[in-house]
Write an enzyme that holds these catalytic residues in place. Sequence first.
Site, mmCIF file in Angstrom:
data_model
loop_
_atom_site.group_PDB
_atom_site.id
_atom_site.type_symbol
_atom_site.label_atom_id
_atom_site.label_comp_id
_atom_site.label_asym_id
_atom_site.label_seq_id
_atom_site.Cartn_x
_atom_site.Cartn_y
_atom_site.Cartn_z
ATOM 1 N N GLU A 34 1.138 -1.242 -0.307
ATOM 2 C CA GLU A 34 -0.515 0.199 -0.108
ATOM 3 C C GLU A 34 1.192 1.273 -0.428
ATOM 4 O O GLU A 34 1.896 0.938 0.364
ATOM 5 C CB GLU A 34 -1.001 -0.096 1.144
ATOM 6 C CG GLU A 34 -1.736 1.155 1.334
ATOM 7 C CD GLU A 34 -2.687 1.002 0.218
ATOM 8 O OE1 GLU A 34 -2.524 3.018 -0.679
ATOM 9 O OE2 GLU A 34 -2.995 0.826 -0.119
ATOM 10 N N GLY A 39 -6.671 0.068 3.637
ATOM 11 C CA GLY A 39 -8.271 1.240 3.900
ATOM 12 C C GLY A 39 -8.710 1.178 2.464
ATOM 13 O O GLY A 39 -9.747 1.674 1.797
ATOM 14 N N GLY A 40 -7.795 2.416 1.807
ATOM 15 C CA GLY A 40 -8.119 3.006 0.533
ATOM 16 C C GLY A 40 -8.987 3.665 0.649
ATOM 17 O O GLY A 40 -9.049 5.575 1.603
ATOM 18 N N ILE A 41 -9.153 4.622 -0.664
ATOM 19 C CA ILE A 41 -9.607 5.496 -0.641
ATOM 20 C C ILE A 41 -11.004 5.343 -0.041
ATOM 21 O O ILE A 41 -11.706 6.489 0.603
ATOM 22 C CB ILE A 41 -10.157 5.688 -2.110
ATOM 23 C CG1 ILE A 41 -9.761 6.243 -3.198
ATOM 24 C CG2 ILE A 41 -11.088 6.686 -2.407
ATOM 25 C CD1 ILE A 41 -8.254 7.819 -2.330
ATOM 26 N N GLY A 275 -17.873 10.451 -12.557
ATOM 27 C CA GLY A 275 -17.043 9.173 -12.714
ATOM 28 C C GLY A 275 -15.438 8.849 -12.057
ATOM 29 O O GLY A 275 -15.151 9.815 -11.483
ATOM 30 N N ASP A 315 -12.444 -2.061 -8.724
ATOM 31 C CA ASP A 315 -12.806 -0.427 -9.104
ATOM 32 C C ASP A 315 -11.474 -0.327 -10.632
ATOM 33 O O ASP A 315 -11.849 0.052 -11.246
ATOM 34 C CB ASP A 315 -11.835 0.842 -8.472
ATOM 35 C CG ASP A 315 -13.088 0.632 -7.647
ATOM 36 O OD1 ASP A 315 -14.521 0.274 -7.788
ATOM 37 O OD2 ASP A 315 -13.414 1.821 -7.052
ATOM 38 N N ALA A 323 -17.734 -1.030 -3.090
ATOM 39 C CA ALA A 323 -16.801 -1.218 -1.911
ATOM 40 C C ALA A 323 -17.084 -3.338 -1.949
ATOM 41 O O ALA A 323 -15.912 -3.882 -2.413
ATOM 42 C CB ALA A 323 -16.214 -0.289 -0.936
ATOM 43 N N HIS A 447 -43.986 -6.035 11.849
ATOM 44 C CA HIS A 447 -44.794 -5.036 11.581
ATOM 45 C C HIS A 447 -44.929 -4.399 13.400
ATOM 46 O O HIS A 447 -45.345 -5.373 14.324
ATOM 47 C CB HIS A 447 -46.529 -5.196 12.033
ATOM 48 C CG HIS A 447 -47.496 -4.551 11.594
ATOM 49 N ND1 HIS A 447 -48.084 -3.488 11.381
ATOM 50 C CD2 HIS A 447 -47.983 -3.712 13.056
ATOM 51 C CE1 HIS A 447 -48.227 -2.224 11.520
ATOM 52 N NE2 HIS A 447 -48.701 -2.923 12.531
#
Length: 468
Positions: A34, A39-41, A275, A315, A323, A447
């Site tokens: 990494e 955790g990335g973007i 995009g 991606d 994700a 309900h």
Amino acid sequence: MAVDFDLLVIGAGPGGYVAAIRAAQLGMKTAIVEREALGGICLNWGCIPAKALLKSGEVYEQLGHLGDYGLSVEGRAFDFDKVVQRSRKVAAQLASGVGYLMKKNKIEVIEGAAVLQKGEGAPRAVITLKAGGQRTVQARSVILATGARARTIPAAGLEPDGDRIWTYREAIVPKACPKSLLVVGSGAIGVEFASFYRALGAEVTVIEALPRILPVEDEEVSAAARKAFEKRGLKFRVGADVKKLAKSKTGVTVDLDVGGKAETLEAEVAIVAVGISGNVEDLGLEALGVKIDRGHVTIDAHGATNVAGLYAIGDVAGPPWLAHKASHEGVHCVEHIAGLAPANLKSPIPGCTYSTPQVASVGLTEAQAKEQGLEVKVGRFPFKVNGKAIAAGETEGFVKTVFDGRTGALVGAHMLGAEVTEMIQGFVLAITLEATEAELQGAVFAHPTMSEAMHEASLDAYGRVLHL
């Protein structure tokens, strides 16, 4: 060269780190590379901090309607810095959690940027380490999980400048809340930021080149969502092509072509949400001959590229850019590498937009079902006659179901309303388990709950609706 790892994962976003965990569970010696943050973007600059911001906006907006519940409060206000700081704390907490998971599963985390070269059986990675120097790693298999970034169009001025023109990254950590805002693009990202900033009082106009907002959603939901957003004060310009976005003395201006007519809009700030583009650059993919189509790595049904031993997920491998889709692909890909028979890679993927009201969907739209030649049966049920929705003061929206009349199979579900992003999973399970109208109509829904609208919409498709 000796093999260092069974699996090397490049990118520690929700696809990459989940793939690494699954590999470790299966006994593979695993490493993950990494270059920024675990955790990335999604975790650091996208899904998670954005939802934290949206929650703050939602609560603030609800405070303005306390009178509807017989309540009152004085001095409604927000501290914008604290709103942003809270979102950063949420992201940091989860990022540290990913680090813990890597240690727990004995996954080696390599901080740096990887470039792939031809190796033995699979590409090898030459990693430029954050701490300095280089390290060369050989693995039996490599998974690309490098994600994507915001798409920009420099020729039209649709490129962040760090000041007045933002992408999601700048919009997540602004220095101040703008008084007016233009959002270019009405997909989930654009609509969510529009919803947040509108909740805090900004004048917001959303610009969309296509004829309707949320263009991937069912047309009926798209139209109803626009009306609901307009009630909150959001403005829309659809069928509007951006010719030029530029900074002005007071903010930004955008020149539009709306049905052949020129139009100019002004605001303090603009967010570009048109995009994303896959992160395929600077990885050595061209030298390896990896097939790339429209900025995304081409893969087969198991995530394999055309290069032996190299896989891609999430991606960087194409839409839908979500994700949970990346995580699903990561697990599938690793299980395939391990020689298992993984779950279907093409399981139905839900889409969620966390605006006010929320939008959620899975499967085919009504139009798509008709295009496929299905004998379409459609059911609908509005929240305005749902007991829990009325009690909660959340009557905006409806549930729509799409069935194949020949088989009774549920093929699509579309929802607009409060917390529908939580309810959509019921329909996801139904489609995944190949449920028909008989199972859905025979199921007992608690309900009072808003999910009863899901039952009623299923009944309505076959003329059996009870409470409408």
